[in-house]
Design a protein around this motif. Structure first.
Motif, short mmCIF file in Angstrom:
data_model
loop_
_atom_site.label_atom_id
_atom_site.label_comp_id
_atom_site.label_asym_id
_atom_site.label_seq_id
_atom_site.Cartn_x
_atom_site.Cartn_y
_atom_site.Cartn_z
N LYS A 30 40.75 35.62 41.85
CA LYS A 30 40.09 36.86 41.45
C LYS A 30 39.00 36.58 40.41
O LYS A 30 37.94 37.22 40.42
CB LYS A 30 41.09 37.85 40.89
N LEU A 31 39.22 35.64 39.52
CA LEU A 31 38.20 35.30 38.52
C LEU A 31 37.02 34.59 39.18
O LEU A 31 35.86 34.85 38.83
CB LEU A 31 38.81 34.43 37.43
N LEU A 32 37.30 33.70 40.13
CA LEU A 32 36.22 33.04 40.86
C LEU A 32 35.40 34.06 41.64
O LEU A 32 34.17 34.01 41.67
CB LEU A 32 36.78 31.98 41.79
N MET A 33 36.09 34.99 42.30
CA MET A 33 35.40 36.02 43.07
C MET A 33 34.65 36.97 42.16
O MET A 33 33.55 37.43 42.50
CB MET A 33 36.41 36.77 43.94
N LEU A 34 35.21 37.29 41.00
CA LEU A 34 34.53 38.18 40.07
C LEU A 34 33.20 37.58 39.62
O LEU A 34 32.19 38.28 39.56
CB LEU A 34 35.42 38.46 38.85
N GLN A 35 33.19 36.28 39.33
CA GLN A 35 31.93 35.63 38.94
C GLN A 35 30.93 35.67 40.10
O GLN A 35 29.73 35.91 39.90
CB GLN A 35 32.17 34.18 38.51
N PHE A 36 31.42 35.45 41.32
CA PHE A 36 30.58 35.53 42.52
C PHE A 36 29.96 36.92 42.66
O PHE A 36 28.77 37.07 42.92
CB PHE A 36 31.43 35.18 43.74
N ILE A 37 30.79 37.95 42.49
CA ILE A 37 30.31 39.33 42.61
C ILE A 37 29.34 39.67 41.49
O ILE A 37 28.29 40.29 41.71
CB ILE A 37 31.51 40.30 42.61
N TRP A 38 29.67 39.29 40.27
CA TRP A 38 28.81 39.52 39.10
C TRP A 38 27.44 38.89 39.31
O TRP A 38 26.40 39.47 38.95
CB TRP A 38 29.49 38.93 37.87
N ASP A 239 49.95 24.75 30.78
CA ASP A 239 49.09 23.60 31.06
C ASP A 239 49.26 23.12 32.49
O ASP A 239 49.49 21.93 32.76
CB ASP A 239 49.38 22.46 30.08
N LEU A 240 49.13 24.05 33.43
CA LEU A 240 49.23 23.76 34.85
C LEU A 240 47.88 23.91 35.53
O LEU A 240 46.97 24.54 34.98
CB LEU A 240 50.23 24.72 35.52
N GLU A 241 47.76 23.36 36.72
CA GLU A 241 46.55 23.58 37.51
C GLU A 241 46.50 25.03 37.97
O GLU A 241 47.50 25.58 38.47
CB GLU A 241 46.54 22.66 38.73
N ALA A 242 45.34 25.66 37.80
CA ALA A 242 45.13 27.01 38.32
C ALA A 242 44.62 26.88 39.75
O ALA A 242 43.60 26.23 39.99
CB ALA A 242 44.13 27.77 37.46
N ILE A 243 45.34 27.49 40.70
CA ILE A 243 45.08 27.28 42.12
C ILE A 243 44.51 28.56 42.74
O ILE A 243 45.02 29.65 42.50
CB ILE A 243 46.37 26.89 42.86
N GLY A 244 43.47 28.42 43.59
CA GLY A 244 42.93 29.57 44.31
C GLY A 244 41.45 29.44 44.57
O GLY A 244 40.74 28.78 43.80
N THR A 245 40.98 30.05 45.65
CA THR A 245 39.56 29.97 45.99
C THR A 245 38.97 31.36 46.23
O THR A 245 38.33 31.93 45.36
CB THR A 245 39.34 29.06 47.21
N ASN A 246 39.17 31.94 47.42
CA ASN A 246 38.60 33.25 47.71
C ASN A 246 39.47 33.97 48.73
O ASN A 246 40.43 33.39 49.26
CB ASN A 246 37.17 33.11 48.23
N ALA A 247 39.14 35.23 49.00
CA ALA A 247 40.00 36.05 49.85
C ALA A 247 39.17 36.88 50.83
O ALA A 247 37.94 36.87 50.79
CB ALA A 247 40.87 36.96 48.98
N HIS A 248 39.86 37.64 51.69
CA HIS A 248 39.21 38.43 52.74
C HIS A 248 38.25 39.48 52.19
O HIS A 248 37.36 39.95 52.90
CB HIS A 248 40.27 39.14 53.59
N GLU A 249 38.41 39.85 50.95
CA GLU A 249 37.58 40.89 50.35
C GLU A 249 36.09 40.57 50.47
O GLU A 249 35.28 41.47 50.71
CB GLU A 249 37.98 41.05 48.89
N LEU A 250 35.72 39.30 50.31
CA LEU A 250 34.30 38.94 50.33
C LEU A 250 33.68 39.15 51.71
O LEU A 250 32.66 39.86 51.81
CB LEU A 250 34.10 37.49 49.86
N PRO A 251 34.21 38.56 52.79
CA PRO A 251 33.58 38.83 54.10
C PRO A 251 33.70 40.28 54.52
O PRO A 251 32.81 40.80 55.22
CB PRO A 251 34.34 37.89 55.06
N MET A 252 34.75 40.99 54.12
CA MET A 252 34.85 42.41 54.44
C MET A 252 33.71 43.19 53.80
O MET A 252 33.08 44.04 54.44
CB MET A 252 36.20 42.96 53.97
#
Length: 442
Positions: A30-38, A239-252
């Motif tokens: 969601k943070l990666l997508m938020l930066q993309f949207i911003w 102190d773990l790896e934060a995992i995630g890329t993007n979701a269906h929201e963007l192409p929709m």
């Protein structure tokens, strides 16, 4: 890890016990997508809506609107803490430092806000809608789903005595341990991450599950089999790896914006998302999600450069079929599948993860995102034999973007969303047949 869940659940008697205590308590994507949207669509208006696909559970009766509004208002009052922003600015994510732009982090600190919302009741269900600028709406998804899920949990726990709560959590811990023991039988090449924020039993239980996975699967020499967590707050805290890329929201959203134009523009929108994403991110973050409008048509029409991306996440198709299809597609494009990443994340449980790991071993770099059935599997644990703690299939989907209806076709007919006439048009444009997939459980 010595948490007295029974005592904590029994003592929910203060004015407000917040479910979401930090804006980092969301999935990293969601943070990666938020930066993309911003960066790309700061003025685009959208709407989204929470939907309970487990219709037999009448959430309006289980949860009620007033407690939900109280929790949502608490989240609206939160702000990113300075220490959290410093961590986002300086930490390395997916091998890249400074993945978040300084201007974006400054905007997060001073200008980020969550949109307005409405809560109503219809046919025994809660109707929760968000409307506003896309930058204001997108982050609601995970907060809202986690809140609704935990409010349902709390309503069920409130009916139990402290002894019954103790029995409940003893059984759930045993179930979790049995699953982890099965995972430990896999080889060192196993790669598994926590994807369970949205439909978790509670934040505390998710944290317990994450710690148990790390302590049990990452012992000794060799690569870590527990790769990390999608929950940014837990990644920050432990102190773990934060995992995630993007979701269906963007192409929709991009398809909705393109839908006022020609059929060719609509069809091309699914690749325009990738072009823009690649301008912001690279490396391990170049993961395709092809099933929004049908995986087969996506791969058949994909530009040549998409074969150079790092991998693909499978969501709504049988993962064996989807994985085989992707491997064959890569080979047809002259790429070595063994250098690519294949991620499964749809309704997985431990047996599925083990079987898929063995099925794809040596053919492609397989990894699993373990969600609801890691962080909310209390099936058969209720001391009275009731089903009130079984997980729900809760989703929050975009319903419009730029004033146009948003559509998802999916590889599974049960997951399609949008007005019927728009779904029909999208199926014609994208050439995606309606496929009767598996019933959606979580």
């Amino acid at each position: 890890m010595n948490v007295n869940f029974a005592e904590r659940a029994h003592n929910h008697n203060w004015k407000l016990d917040p479910i979401v205590r930090s804006l980092l308590d969301t999935d990293f994507y969601k943070l990666l997508m938020l930066q993309f949207i911003w960066k790309n669509y700061p003025e685009t208006p959208v709407t989204s809506e929470v939907h309970n696909r487990t219709v037999k559970v009448r959430l309006a009766e289980r949860v009620g609107a007033a407690p939900l509004v109280e929790q949502l208002e608490h989240v609206r009052g939160l702000r990113f803490r300075r220490s959290e922003l410093v961590w986002l600015a300086g930490n390395t994510f997916y091998g890249t430092r400074s993945i978040f732009q300084p201007a974006f982090l400054e905007w997060l600190e001073h200008d980020f806000r969550l949109s307005d919302y409405t809560v109503s009741e219809e046919d025994g269900q809660l109707v929760l809608r968000f409307s506003g600028l896309w930058t204001e709406v997108t982050m609601w998804e995970v907060y809202a789903l986690a809140i609704v899920s935990e409010l349902k949990t709390r309503a069920a726990l409130a009916e139990l005595s402290e002894l019954e709560l103790d029995v409940l959590y003893a059984r759930a811990k045993t179930r979790l341990w049995d699953k982890i023991e099965l995972l430990r039988t896999c080889g060192v090449q196993l790669s598994i991450s926590d994807f369970g924020t949205r439909r978790r039993h509670s934040f505390l239980w998710q944290e317990y599950c994450v710690q148990a996975m790390r302590l049990s699967l990452n012992r000794g020499s060799g690569p870590d089999r527990f790769a990390g967590t999608s929950n940014t707050a837990l990644a920050y805290k432990h102190d773990l790896e934060a995992i995630g890329t993007n979701a269906h929201e963007l192409p929709m959203a991009l398809a909705a914006l393109a839908s006022a134009g020609s059929d060719d523009e609509l069809r091309a929108s699914q690749y325009r998302v990738l072009e823009l994403w690649g301008q912001s991110y690279g490396g391990a973050l170049l993961i395709m999600l092809p099933d929004t409008f049908g995986s087969t048509q996506f791969l058949n029409g994909a530009p040549e450069w998409t074969a150079d991306w790092t991998g693909q996440r499978m969501d709504s198709k049988d993962p064996h079929l989807a994985g085989d299809e992707y491997i064959a597609w890569l080979e047809s494009r002259g790429r070595d599948p063994r250098q690519k990443r294949l991620i499964a994340s749809d309704g997985l449980d431990v047996e599925d993860i083990i079987e898929l790991h063995r099925y794809f071993e040596g053919r492609i770099r397989f990894s699993a995102g373990w969600g609801t059935l890691l962080t909310n599997d209390f099936r058969g644990c209720h001391p009275r034999g009731e089903d009130t703690l079984e997980p729900l299939s809760l989703v929050c989907k975009l319903t419009s973007a730029g004033g146009r209806p948003a559509v998802k076709l999916s590889d599974n007919l049960h997951k399609a969303t949008g007005p019927a006439e728009e779904i029909a048009r999208y199926r014609r444009v994208f050439g995606s047949a309606a496929t009767e997939g598996a019933e959606v459980v979580v």
